[in-house]
Design an enzyme around this catalytic site. Structure first.
Site, PDB file in Angstrom:
ATOM      1  CE  LYS A 127      -4.462   0.878   0.034  1.00  0.00           C
ATOM      2  NZ  LYS A 127      -5.555   0.035  -0.379  1.00  0.00           N
TER       3      LYS A 127
HETATM    4  P1  NAD Z   1     -13.209   7.383  -2.625  1.00  0.00           P
HETATM    5  O1  NAD Z   1     -12.158   8.520  -2.408  1.00  0.00           O
HETATM    6  O2  NAD Z   1     -13.810   7.340  -4.012  1.00  0.00           O
HETATM    7  O3  NAD Z   1     -14.543   7.768  -1.567  1.00  0.00           O
HETATM    8  C1  NAD Z   1     -14.677   7.668  -0.399  1.00  0.00           C
HETATM    9  C2  NAD Z   1     -15.941   8.274  -0.062  1.00  0.00           C
HETATM   10  O4  NAD Z   1     -15.995   8.296   1.364  1.00  0.00           O
HETATM   11  C3  NAD Z   1     -16.384   9.514  -0.370  1.00  0.00           C
HETATM   12  O5  NAD Z   1     -17.689   9.456  -0.722  1.00  0.00           O
HETATM   13  C4  NAD Z   1     -15.995  10.479   0.673  1.00  0.00           C
HETATM   14  O6  NAD Z   1     -16.799  11.761   0.627  1.00  0.00           O
HETATM   15  C5  NAD Z   1     -16.317   9.740   1.833  1.00  0.00           C
HETATM   16  N1  NAD Z   1     -15.749  10.128   3.318  1.00  0.00           N
HETATM   17  C6  NAD Z   1     -14.470  10.371   3.652  1.00  0.00           C
HETATM   18  N2  NAD Z   1     -14.484  10.625   4.750  1.00  0.00           N
HETATM   19  C7  NAD Z   1     -15.415  10.524   5.363  1.00  0.00           C
HETATM   20  C8  NAD Z   1     -15.821  10.489   6.646  1.00  0.00           C
HETATM   21  N3  NAD Z   1     -15.054  10.830   7.693  1.00  0.00           N
HETATM   22  N4  NAD Z   1     -16.989  10.170   7.027  1.00  0.00           N
HETATM   23  C9  NAD Z   1     -17.921   9.834   5.740  1.00  0.00           C
HETATM   24  N5  NAD Z   1     -17.610   9.468   4.842  1.00  0.00           N
HETATM   25  C10 NAD Z   1     -16.492  10.070   4.479  1.00  0.00           C
HETATM   26  O7  NAD Z   1     -12.619   6.077  -1.966  1.00  0.00           O
HETATM   27  P2  NAD Z   1     -12.897   4.724  -2.472  1.00  0.00           P
HETATM   28  O8  NAD Z   1     -11.836   4.168  -3.280  1.00  0.00           O
HETATM   29  O9  NAD Z   1     -14.392   4.313  -2.740  1.00  0.00           O
HETATM   30  O10 NAD Z   1     -12.597   3.792  -0.883  1.00  0.00           O
HETATM   31  C11 NAD Z   1     -13.347   3.703   0.034  1.00  0.00           C
HETATM   32  C12 NAD Z   1     -12.987   2.597   0.977  1.00  0.00           C
HETATM   33  O11 NAD Z   1     -12.900   1.439   0.213  1.00  0.00           O
HETATM   34  C13 NAD Z   1     -11.506   2.727   1.565  1.00  0.00           C
HETATM   35  O12 NAD Z   1     -11.637   2.063   2.827  1.00  0.00           O
HETATM   36  C14 NAD Z   1     -10.783   2.043   0.484  1.00  0.00           C
HETATM   37  O13 NAD Z   1      -9.448   1.377   1.027  1.00  0.00           O
HETATM   38  C15 NAD Z   1     -11.607   0.789   0.320  1.00  0.00           C
HETATM   39  N6  NAD Z   1     -11.407   0.070  -1.061  1.00  0.00           N
HETATM   40  C16 NAD Z   1     -11.281   0.725  -2.327  1.00  0.00           C
HETATM   41  C17 NAD Z   1     -11.018   0.243  -3.263  1.00  0.00           C
HETATM   42  C18 NAD Z   1     -10.990   0.912  -4.938  1.00  0.00           C
HETATM   43  O14 NAD Z   1     -11.011   0.054  -5.844  1.00  0.00           O
HETATM   44  N7  NAD Z   1     -11.038   2.066  -4.850  1.00  0.00           N
HETATM   45  C19 NAD Z   1     -10.841  -1.331  -3.427  1.00  0.00           C
HETATM   46  C20 NAD Z   1     -10.860  -1.712  -2.083  1.00  0.00           C
HETATM   47  C21 NAD Z   1     -11.166  -1.127  -1.001  1.00  0.00           C
END
Ligand code: NAD
Length: 435
Positions: A127
């Site tokens: 990561k």
């Molecule tokens: P992103 O940046 O696209 O979206 C994050 C979302 O969370 C946004 O809607 C943001 O406004 C919201 N957010 C941020 N801070 C917040 C808070 N304090 N309270 C409530 N909402 C909040 O990120 P993402 O890629 O969708 O990732 C989200 C989660 O999924 C993370 O834990 C990430 O590690 C995990 N993840 C992502 C992927 C991927 O392919 N993008 C894959 C596996 C896991």
């Protein structure tokens, strides 16, 4: 098995203690290590192997000085942590967030090792992160920071060494800058990152893949757990890449999304949200808040709604000892990484809730990243149908394995997922002669 303590198959394991041991709140890496230790204990893994698999292989900390638009020099700190590479090249996203410190990045790197093993794709775990607040940065500043960070970590990257991807606050554009920065030095190398724009060798279906994988996993789980999803209410915290795609696709299972949120707050509509209208509102205003026909809820209230399925899809540790006893949903699907702390995990388990763990539920993203890497190496593009069909197969098989293991060993799904993953990595590490 050579490195496991002797235990005959027929010998029953002692029944788990019914006494509730208080589990303290932990920092993210301690928490992932806690889940690893539980699985290692269950597998009776030898101490030497535990030592090798618990720790990280390499941790790189870099200084990322950037000239901001107003002429100031800002010096950010970035990390790339490679946890374990026994099963293949290191793989894992890059996060831009003020909390993306070494401890958090380390935890997320370890989760990637176990995640790629659960879905059985040939990668290790890594990561990266830069501690910054991208919401306060211009596109030019983010581009300069991305290029500088890539340059700083490039000597530990490589198509067969370490392949980054997007995560919180990074996207296909970020990956395009990373690919360009790397290619400028080493020659045109699309396979150096995944999650790229389709125009630059990204895979069709990658953008939706994590959310789609969440939906496929939930669909399989519902069949085995005998949960009727027809008309089931769903609350989703986070409406970014993962949350919004989950919300847009989950209707396929017959569910209705009654609440979603983002960093600014949440919205609720008991009869079900018009997800496409919420998405359009987000594109117009930058937030889901105040979408027409909805009531406001806070992020905390959203988690405590009386819904059939709760899907945290934003940040880590949102369900902890502080609110676990107020969570009403009996099915929690971890779309985010590490949204449930160990103490909350225990409390939910004791309350009869089922938690589908992150290393299984959100593995669709890295699975399609793997398909993207394969396509780049072969210089051949798959149709989107093929991507989704293969993704469905991988998620269904992983769910089936985890559910079967949980049933046979009478353990929660998380421990079953970790047990399968730790066994796979242990076998690879042993065969390669790490121990
Ligand atoms: P992103 O940046 O696209 O979206 C994050 C979302 O969370 C946004 O809607 C943001 O406004 C919201 N957010 C941020 N801070 C917040 C808070 N304090 N309270 C409530 N909402 C909040 O990120 P993402 O890629 O969708 O990732 C989200 C989660 O999924 C993370 O834990 C990430 O590690 C995990 N993840 C992502 C992927 C991927 O392919 N993008 C894959 C596996 C896991």
């Amino acid at each position: 098995m050579a490195t496991q303590k002797a235990r005959t198959k027929a010998e029953p394991k002692p029944a788990p203690s019914t006494e509730r041991a208080e589990i303290p709140e932990m920092n993210p890496f301690e928490a992932v290590s806690f889940f690893f230790d539980q699985a290692a204990e269950h597998l009776e893994l030898a101490d030497e192997m535990r030592q090798v698999l618990r720790g990280t292989y390499r941790e790189l900390r870099v200084q990322v000085p950037i000239r901001m638009d107003d002429g100031r020099l800002e010096v950010f700190t970035g990390y790339r942590v490679q946890h374990n590479g026994a099963r293949g090249p290191y793989k894992g996203g890059i996060r831009y967030h003020p909390d993306a410190d070494l401890n958090e990045v380390r935890a997320l790197a370890a989760l990637m090792t176990w995640k790629t093993a659960v879905v059985d794709i040939p990668y290790g775990g890594a990561k990266g992160g830069v501690q910054c607040d991208p919401t306060k940065m211009s596109t030019g500043e983010k581009q300069r920071m991305t290029r500088r960070f890539t340059q700083m970590i490039s000597y530990i990257l490589g198509v067969n060494r370490d392949v980054p991807a997007p995560d919180v606050n990074t996207d296909a554009q970020t990956m395009a800058w990373m690919m360009d920065a790397y290619s400028g030095r080493y020659g045109y190398t699309p396979a150096i990152v995944t999650g790229k724009p389709v125009e630059l060798g990204g895979s069709l279906g990658r953008d939706a893949a994590t959310g789609r994988g969440v939906v496929y996993t939930l669909g399989e789980a519902a069949k085995d757990l005998k949960v009727d999803l027809d008309g089931a209410s769903v609350a989703i915290q986070g409406f970014g890449n993962v949350g919004s795609w989950t919300a847009r696709l989950i209707g396929e299972l017959g569910c209705k999304v009654v609440a979603v949120s983002d960093v600014r707050g949440g919205i609720h509509r008991g009869a079900g949200l018009d997800v496409q209208a919420v998405y359009d509102h987000l594109r117009e205003t930058g937030s889901v808040v105040d979408a027409p026909g909805t009531e406001a809820v806070s992020n905390e209230e959203l988690l405590e709604l009386d819904v059939d399925v709760l899907i945290p899809a934003a940040l880590d540790r949102v369900i902890s000892g502080a609110n676990a006893d107020r969570i009403k949903s009996k099915l929690v699907v971890e779309a985010a990484n590490h949204p449930v702390t160990p103490s909350a995990d225990q409390a939910l388990h004791e309350a009869g809730a089922v938690v589908i763990p992150d290393i299984l539920a959100n593995a669709g993203g890295v699975t399609v990243s793997y398909f993207e890497w394969v396509q780049n190496i072969q210089q051949y593009r798959w149709e989107e149908d093929q991507v989704n069909t293969e993704l469905r197969k991988v998620m269904a098989k992983a769910w089936g394995n985890v559910h079967a293991r949980a049933t046979v060993d009478a353990i929660p799904l998380r421990m079953a997922a970790f047990a399968i993953a730790v066994e796979k990595v242990e076998q690879a590490a042993r065969l390669r002669g790490y121990v």
